[in-house]
Design a protein around this motif. Structure first.
Motif, mmCIF file in Angstrom:
data_model
loop_
_atom_site.group_PDB
_atom_site.id
_atom_site.type_symbol
_atom_site.label_atom_id
_atom_site.label_comp_id
_atom_site.label_asym_id
_atom_site.label_seq_id
_atom_site.Cartn_x
_atom_site.Cartn_y
_atom_site.Cartn_z
ATOM 1 N N LEU A 1 -3.818 -2.854 -6.705
ATOM 2 C CA LEU A 1 -3.926 -2.606 -5.636
ATOM 3 C C LEU A 1 -3.952 -5.000 -5.880
ATOM 4 O O LEU A 1 -3.521 -5.737 -4.940
ATOM 5 C CB LEU A 1 -5.352 -2.930 -5.528
ATOM 6 N N LEU A 2 -4.925 -5.519 -6.826
ATOM 7 C CA LEU A 2 -4.669 -6.667 -7.304
ATOM 8 C C LEU A 2 -3.249 -7.510 -7.831
ATOM 9 O O LEU A 2 -2.904 -8.914 -7.686
ATOM 10 C CB LEU A 2 -5.504 -7.621 -8.455
ATOM 11 N N LEU B 1 -17.449 -6.639 -14.428
ATOM 12 C CA LEU B 1 -16.863 -6.402 -12.968
ATOM 13 C C LEU B 1 -15.892 -5.282 -12.967
ATOM 14 O O LEU B 1 -14.796 -4.623 -12.478
ATOM 15 C CB LEU B 1 -14.646 -7.383 -14.082
ATOM 16 N N LEU B 2 -17.056 -4.011 -13.691
ATOM 17 C CA LEU B 2 -16.287 -2.850 -13.505
ATOM 18 C C LEU B 2 -16.588 -2.716 -11.745
ATOM 19 O O LEU B 2 -17.029 -2.627 -11.089
ATOM 20 C CB LEU B 2 -17.925 -1.850 -13.980
ATOM 21 N N VAL B 3 -15.699 -1.355 -12.467
ATOM 22 C CA VAL B 3 -15.438 -1.051 -11.032
ATOM 23 C C VAL B 3 -16.925 0.279 -10.152
ATOM 24 O O VAL B 3 -17.503 0.039 -10.787
ATOM 25 C CB VAL B 3 -13.710 0.890 -11.068
ATOM 26 N N VAL C 1 -7.086 -0.745 -9.025
ATOM 27 C CA VAL C 1 -7.694 -1.419 -9.121
ATOM 28 C C VAL C 1 -6.660 -2.994 -9.148
ATOM 29 O O VAL C 1 -6.258 -3.489 -8.506
ATOM 30 C CB VAL C 1 -9.481 -1.974 -9.109
ATOM 31 N N ARG C 2 -6.662 -2.473 -10.411
ATOM 32 C CA ARG C 2 -5.737 -3.653 -11.368
ATOM 33 C C ARG C 2 -3.979 -3.472 -10.323
ATOM 34 O O ARG C 2 -3.170 -4.396 -10.074
ATOM 35 C CB ARG C 2 -4.732 -3.409 -12.681
ATOM 36 N N ILE D 1 1.119 2.582 -3.463
ATOM 37 C CA ILE D 1 0.350 2.643 -3.597
ATOM 38 C C ILE D 1 -0.210 4.094 -3.129
ATOM 39 O O ILE D 1 -1.279 5.123 -4.413
ATOM 40 C CB ILE D 1 -0.573 1.519 -4.101
ATOM 41 N N ASP D 2 0.101 3.927 -2.125
ATOM 42 C CA ASP D 2 -0.698 4.855 -1.871
ATOM 43 C C ASP D 2 0.008 6.755 -2.102
ATOM 44 O O ASP D 2 -0.478 7.634 -2.857
ATOM 45 C CB ASP D 2 -0.528 5.422 0.031
ATOM 46 N N ARG E 1 0.365 -5.699 -7.119
ATOM 47 C CA ARG E 1 1.386 -5.263 -6.401
ATOM 48 C C ARG E 1 2.701 -6.032 -7.393
ATOM 49 O O ARG E 1 3.614 -4.372 -7.547
ATOM 50 C CB ARG E 1 1.048 -5.414 -4.718
ATOM 51 N N GLU E 2 2.778 -6.908 -6.823
ATOM 52 C CA GLU E 2 3.959 -7.290 -7.428
ATOM 53 C C GLU E 2 4.492 -6.306 -8.881
ATOM 54 O O GLU E 2 5.564 -5.802 -9.074
ATOM 55 C CB GLU E 2 4.553 -8.921 -7.370
ATOM 56 N N ARG E 3 3.462 -6.380 -10.049
ATOM 57 C CA ARG E 3 3.988 -6.227 -11.342
ATOM 58 C C ARG E 3 4.392 -4.688 -10.772
ATOM 59 O O ARG E 3 5.519 -3.781 -11.371
ATOM 60 C CB ARG E 3 3.041 -6.290 -12.420
ATOM 61 N N GLN F 1 -9.809 4.446 -12.536
ATOM 62 C CA GLN F 1 -10.273 3.337 -11.080
ATOM 63 C C GLN F 1 -9.387 2.344 -11.297
ATOM 64 O O GLN F 1 -9.009 1.432 -10.373
ATOM 65 C CB GLN F 1 -11.138 3.951 -10.383
ATOM 66 N N GLU F 2 -9.767 2.060 -12.348
ATOM 67 C CA GLU F 2 -10.275 0.427 -13.383
ATOM 68 C C GLU F 2 -8.418 0.012 -12.878
ATOM 69 O O GLU F 2 -7.599 -0.770 -12.200
ATOM 70 C CB GLU F 2 -10.133 0.117 -13.880
ATOM 71 N N ARG G 1 0.772 -0.897 0.288
ATOM 72 C CA ARG G 1 -0.260 0.081 0.055
ATOM 73 C C ARG G 1 0.999 1.173 0.085
ATOM 74 O O ARG G 1 0.486 1.993 0.350
ATOM 75 C CB ARG G 1 -1.263 -0.165 1.699
#
Lengths: 168, 351
Positions: free
Chosen positions: A44-45, A81-83, A41-42, A7-8, A47-49, A37-38, A4
């Motif tokens: 967050l899904l 799957l929309l945000v 979200v990705r 990303i934060d 993070r390693e990338r 936002q998408e 985070r």
């Protein structure tokens, strides 16, 4: 780093900038926000990338750009799957000139629009734009030049229309 | 004329949702990916990549382990089975229904499509579902609102076995014989037409250097099933998903595939698609590493797929017959970011 914290930081620093860039590309603030936002979200899904990306904001921009580019939200599967972020969106208070500018951008072909946005709003160099879009630098330059001329013409036309309007 | 860069002045006006909210979306996404993929799988009749060769990095192909059968044939819907009334709120909580309760629920949705398996006649799977509330875009993230059960058959549903999918749904793929894998956030399970089920452990990601099988579509994307060890290994590429269905975003199910070398560097790109019989097709194209130079335009026509190689000159590899034949066309520059395959592509010069 990849959780985070990263990303934060990116969210604080990049979200607004990316929305404006996507708005310039698609002309619709809601779609622009959805795309950004998408992207987050990705992030967050995956993070390693993001953590391994040389330029995380560019990674996010590419994801957001691809959402717009592929018109992905129109597919049946994607709709599910929309945000879904609740709450009303606050519309940007664009001045008349900038409304006209965004509208004029939408009249460019998609490639030219991407070239303009990546160069002028994302701050990519000509060679970086060329690398990202897979085109020679010369083509990027000519696209930029033609796009600027086209935008100027479109905005002049609108300006003329506005002046003529009261008499109509 | 305003300068384009002036638009950046509005950056400060953009209001962000809280990142926590996006985090919640991501969590829901992890769950819903399974549900959505299940729907896509069923709607499209998606089945399998079923090959006998092992993955290149996995060594010799293990012989599939046929779990000991313990037949528990499902019965026809029993009208005596009580079904709970639908909740009066769209927020739940929703009761967890058994597969039999789902199938016999008055609001149960009969499977419109099944997953046929060409390589094994008579073998098929289908999903029963019941919506306990609204199940619209606004409410679908309510856990348990949409409940599904998988029916697996080896005789075209004259008989079949029902299996739970879980409140958050699961991806369903054929593996071998009359065995399917369901993979959801509740876990991965190998299920058969006789009612048997075997839990699969989650293994470490593997990098693929050659396309082989058996592969299934799981929560983490395409995964390799080690039947001997009963382990599901997600397949990874060094820089993103190996399989990219999103890139196509088309009216049918196809996408890209990228192969990596031993160091994790991409070496080749190709396309993969679902055939009408539900099997997967894969075609590696002469497009080298460097994903930025490769895009997929939407075609809107089942069976037609294309990959644009952003080399110089720009080339498009296209098939209009589910990958049976391919041709290469020199592609105009203005198709660069076009999201739709132009109708006049046949007029482009052949490469």
């Amino acid at each position: 780093m990849g959780g985070r914290d990263l990303i934060d930081e990116l969210y604080d620093a990049s979200y607004g900038r990316l929305v404006v860039q996507m708005l310039a590309l698609c002309g619709n603030q809601a779609d622009a926000e959805d795309a950004v936002q998408e992207a987050f979200v990705r992030a967050l899904l995956h993070r390693e990338r993001l953590a391994h990306a040389d330029r995380p904001e560019a990674w996010l921009r590419t994801v957001a750009l691809n959402q717009l580019r592929n018109h992905w939200r129109h597919t049946k599967v994607a709709r599910r799957l929309l945000v879904q972020v609740p709450g009303p969106r606050a519309g940007l208070d664009l001045g008349p000139d900038h409304v006209a500018l965004v509208a004029a951008l939408q009249q460019l072909d998609a490639t030219s629009r991407e070239v303009v946005v990546l160069h002028h709003l994302a701050g990519l160099s000509v060679s970086e734009v060329g690398h990202q879009l897979g085109m020679p630098e010369g083509t990027v330059k000519s696209r930029l030049s033609r796009s600027r001329a086209r935008l100027a013409g479109l905005l002049d036309d609108q300006h003329d229309d506005r002046e003529v309007e009261p008499r109509a | 004329m305003p300068d384009v860069t002036e638009l950046l002045d509005y950056t400060a006006q953009v209001r962000r949702p809280s990142l926590d909210e996006l985090e919640r979306v991501a969590v829901r996404r992890r769950r819903r990916v399974a549900t959505a993929a299940t729907s896509a799988v069923v709607a499209a009749g998606l089945a399998i990549v079923l090959a006998t060769a092992p993955l290149g990095t996995r060594g010799a192909s293990p012989a599939p382990v046929a779990p000991e059968p313990s037949l528990t044939r499902s019965l026809p819907p029993d009208p005596r089975i009580p079904t709970p009334p639908p909740p009066d709120r769209t927020t739940g909580p929703f009761p967890t229904l058994t597969p039999e309760e789902i199938r016999s629920h008055p609001d149960a949705e009969a499977p419109r499509n099944s997953i046929p398996v060409t390589a094994a006649p008579g073998v098929a799977a289908r999903v029963w579902s019941v919506c306990l509330a609204d199940c619209s875009r606004d409410t679908l993230h309510q856990e348990g609102e949409l409940q599904e059960a998988l029916e697996v058959s080896s005789d075209n549903f004259r008989t079949g076995a029902l299996h739970p999918i879980g409140a958050t749904g699961a991806n369903i793929s054929h593996v071998i014989g009359d065995w399917f894998v369901t993979d959801g956030f509740a876990g991965a399970t190998l299920v058969g037409s006789g009612g048997e089920s075997r839990t699969l452990e989650r293994g470490e990601p593997v990098v693929v250097t050659e396309i082989a099988g058996p592969l299934v579509y799981g929560v983490q994307g395409v995964a390799y099933v080690d039947l001997e060890a009963r382990v599901l290994h997600p397949i990874e590429s060094p820089d993103g998903s190996l399989w990219d269905w999103w890139g196509a975003s088309d009216s049918w199910f196809w996408g890209s595939v990228s192969l990596a070398d031993e160091t994790g560097r991409w070496t080749r790109h190709g396309l993969t698609w679902r055939n009408p019989d539900g099997s997967f097709g894969v075609r590696m194209l002469p497009i080298g590493g460097g994903r930025s130079g490769f895009q997929m335009p939407r075609t809107g026509v089942p069976g037609t797929m294309a990959a644009i190689d952003f080399g110089w000159p720009r080339m498009m590899h296209i098939s209009t017959d589910y990958g049976a034949t391919w041709e290469v066309r020199e592609t105009p520059l203005d198709t660069l970011s076009g999201s739709r395959l132009p109708p006049d592509w046949r007029s482009w010069p052949r490469a």
